[in-house]
Design a protein around this motif. Structure first.
Motif, PDB file in Angstrom:
ATOM      1  N   PRO A   1      41.895  19.227   9.134  1.00 44.60           N
ATOM      2  CA  PRO A   1      42.020  20.526   9.774  1.00 44.60           C
ATOM      3  C   PRO A   1      40.912  21.396   9.164  1.00 44.60           C
TER       4      PRO A   1
ATOM      5  N   CYS B   1      42.846  14.789  14.990  1.00 44.71           N
ATOM      6  CA  CYS B   1      42.626  15.136  13.587  1.00 44.71           C
ATOM      7  C   CYS B   1      43.409  14.134  12.730  1.00 44.71           C
TER       8      CYS B   1
ATOM      9  N   THR C   1      44.051  13.676   9.412  1.00 48.23           N
ATOM     10  CA  THR C   1      44.941  14.003   8.283  1.00 48.23           C
ATOM     11  C   THR C   1      45.360  15.470   8.390  1.00 48.23           C
ATOM     12  N   LEU C   2      46.202  15.890   7.481  1.00 49.11           N
ATOM     13  CA  LEU C   2      46.566  17.306   7.432  1.00 49.11           C
ATOM     14  C   LEU C   2      45.872  18.021   6.267  1.00 49.11           C
TER      15      LEU C   2
ATOM     16  N   LYS D   1      49.069  22.361   8.702  1.00 49.83           N
ATOM     17  CA  LYS D   1      49.426  21.934  10.058  1.00 49.83           C
ATOM     18  C   LYS D   1      49.547  23.154  10.974  1.00 49.83           C
TER      19      LYS D   1
ATOM     20  N   LEU E   1      46.123  24.487  11.685  1.00 53.70           N
ATOM     21  CA  LEU E   1      45.426  23.647  12.665  1.00 53.70           C
ATOM     22  C   LEU E   1      45.883  23.982  14.080  1.00 53.70           C
TER      23      LEU E   1
ATOM     24  N   ARG F   1      45.917  16.192  18.699  1.00 55.08           N
ATOM     25  CA  ARG F   1      46.646  15.005  18.219  1.00 55.08           C
ATOM     26  C   ARG F   1      46.501  14.895  16.709  1.00 55.08           C
ATOM     27  N   MET F   2      47.631  14.907  16.021  1.00 58.18           N
ATOM     28  CA  MET F   2      47.607  14.758  14.567  1.00 58.18           C
ATOM     29  C   MET F   2      47.989  13.313  14.259  1.00 58.18           C
TER      30      MET F   2
END
Ligand SMILES: [Zn+2]
Lengths: 223, 115
Positions: free
Chosen positions: A14, A39, A41-42, A65, A68, A81-82
């Motif tokens: 992010p 994305c 990762t967080l 999160k 983002l 999309r995470m």
């Protein structure tokens, strides 16, 4: 600039979308082109926890999160999309698994433009590993069916080795959105934003250049 | 997180002694340190959800603080710790933050695995 069919952006952290690419994303969204941002990762291993701290190592993932999602909203990205990988670990994942995942997205979305990091020239190991996986996924397609692949690079040697960026996009019309995106990641960008605002106030030409133009290298295929 | 209070943290450490617990231990200079200064050796490490058991654990120093945990057959050591929090899950989260609020070390203990 021609209108794209679909733009797929793939980055590991992010805030990666905020710095060198947000103006370009805003431009395509305004043109009515669907944009997917995957994305990986967080950014849960990020260093900035604030002074006084606003987060712990354990609460950072939730905070980032939300940031983002706010950033995606500021840019008008409909499809965020995470992918659930862990910060700092991308280069240690199985490369084929990563490539398969991105290849599947390419088949699903049929993008005409893919944006990622230039492998080898993007400083953070997660950036380089993400770029590598995207390059191998796009490279699985026969040459004539490949979408355009624009890469972000910022290692100290990138211009020396890759030459000047061949794609320069004027995003001055989207400067406000770009700044809003950077602000959306406030826990990670506050230090940068303060410095940058000062430069803008002083009419620093480099700061304006950075805000108004985004630079990409088309990936140099060897086949 | 708040600034470390040595007595409180010592009591928390004691509450994890002689149990099988999970540890997160990490040090970092930031991923961009050697990008900004090419002569800088970027080093760091993390281990997450390793199971340990210590018989004796101490916090020392006058701040930033050091922590040592004496294991059945080894040690866990960390220095540069400035902040702590006992979170809602009962985990002891400790970190060393520089003046800009950037993490240099994290040392965390929990009776349940970290996410
Ligand atoms: Zn990044």
């Amino acid at each position: 600039m021609e209108k794209e069919r679909h733009v797929l952006v793939v980055f590991p952290h992010p805030d990666d979308e905020a710095f060198g690419v947000s103006g370009t994303i805003a431009y395509h969204v305004q043109k009515g082109t669907p944009v997917t941002y995957a994305c990986l990762t967080l950014g849960e291993m990020g260093r900035n926890l604030g002074n006084p701290p606003f987060a712990t190592r354990e609460s950072l993932a939730t905070i980032r999160k939300k940031e983002l999602m706010a950033s995606a909203k500021a840019l008008g990205i409909q499809d965020l999309r995470m992918l659930g990988f862990r910060d700092k670990t991308i280069e240690f994942e199985d490369e084929k698994t990563l490539t398969d995942l991105i290849y599947k997205m390419i088949l699903e979305l049929n993008p005409s433009l893919v944006i990622t990091f230039y492998p080898g020239y993007s400083v953070h190991p997660d950036h380089d590993a993400t770029g590598r996986a995207v390059v191998s996924a796009v490279g699985r397609l026969p040459k004539e069916l490949r979408p355009k692949l624009y890469c972000v690079a910022f290692s100290n040697n990138c211009e020396k080795e890759l030459g000047s960026p061949d794609v320069i996009i004027d995003v001055s019309a989207f400067a406000e959105q770009k700044l809003a995106t950077i602000r959306a990641h406030k826990t990670q960008t506050a230090l940068f934003y303060d410095e940058f605002s000062k430069k803008l106030n002083k009419k620093d030409p480099d700061a304006f250049k950075w805000l108004h133009y985004e630079r990409f290298w088309s990936y140099k295929w060897t086949d | 997180m708040q600034l470390i209070d040595k007595t409180i943290v010592q009591n928390y450490i004691d509450s994890f002694a002689n149990k099988e617990i999970f540890i997160h231990l990490e040090t970092t200079n930031g991923a961009y340190a050697s990008h900004k200064d090419e002569s800088f050796l970027n080093a760091g490490a993390f281990i997450r959800n390793a199971k340990i058991r210590f018989s004796l654990g101490k916090i020392t120093g006058e701040g930033p603080y050091r922590i040592g945990l004496k294991l059945d057959s080894g040690w866990v050591y960390g220095e540069g710790l400035t902040h702590f929090e006992r979170d809602e899950k009962g985990r002891l989260l400790m970190a060393g933050l520089n003046s800009k609020g950037q993490l240099a070390i994290a040392l965390e203990l929990s009776e349940t695995p970290f996410d």
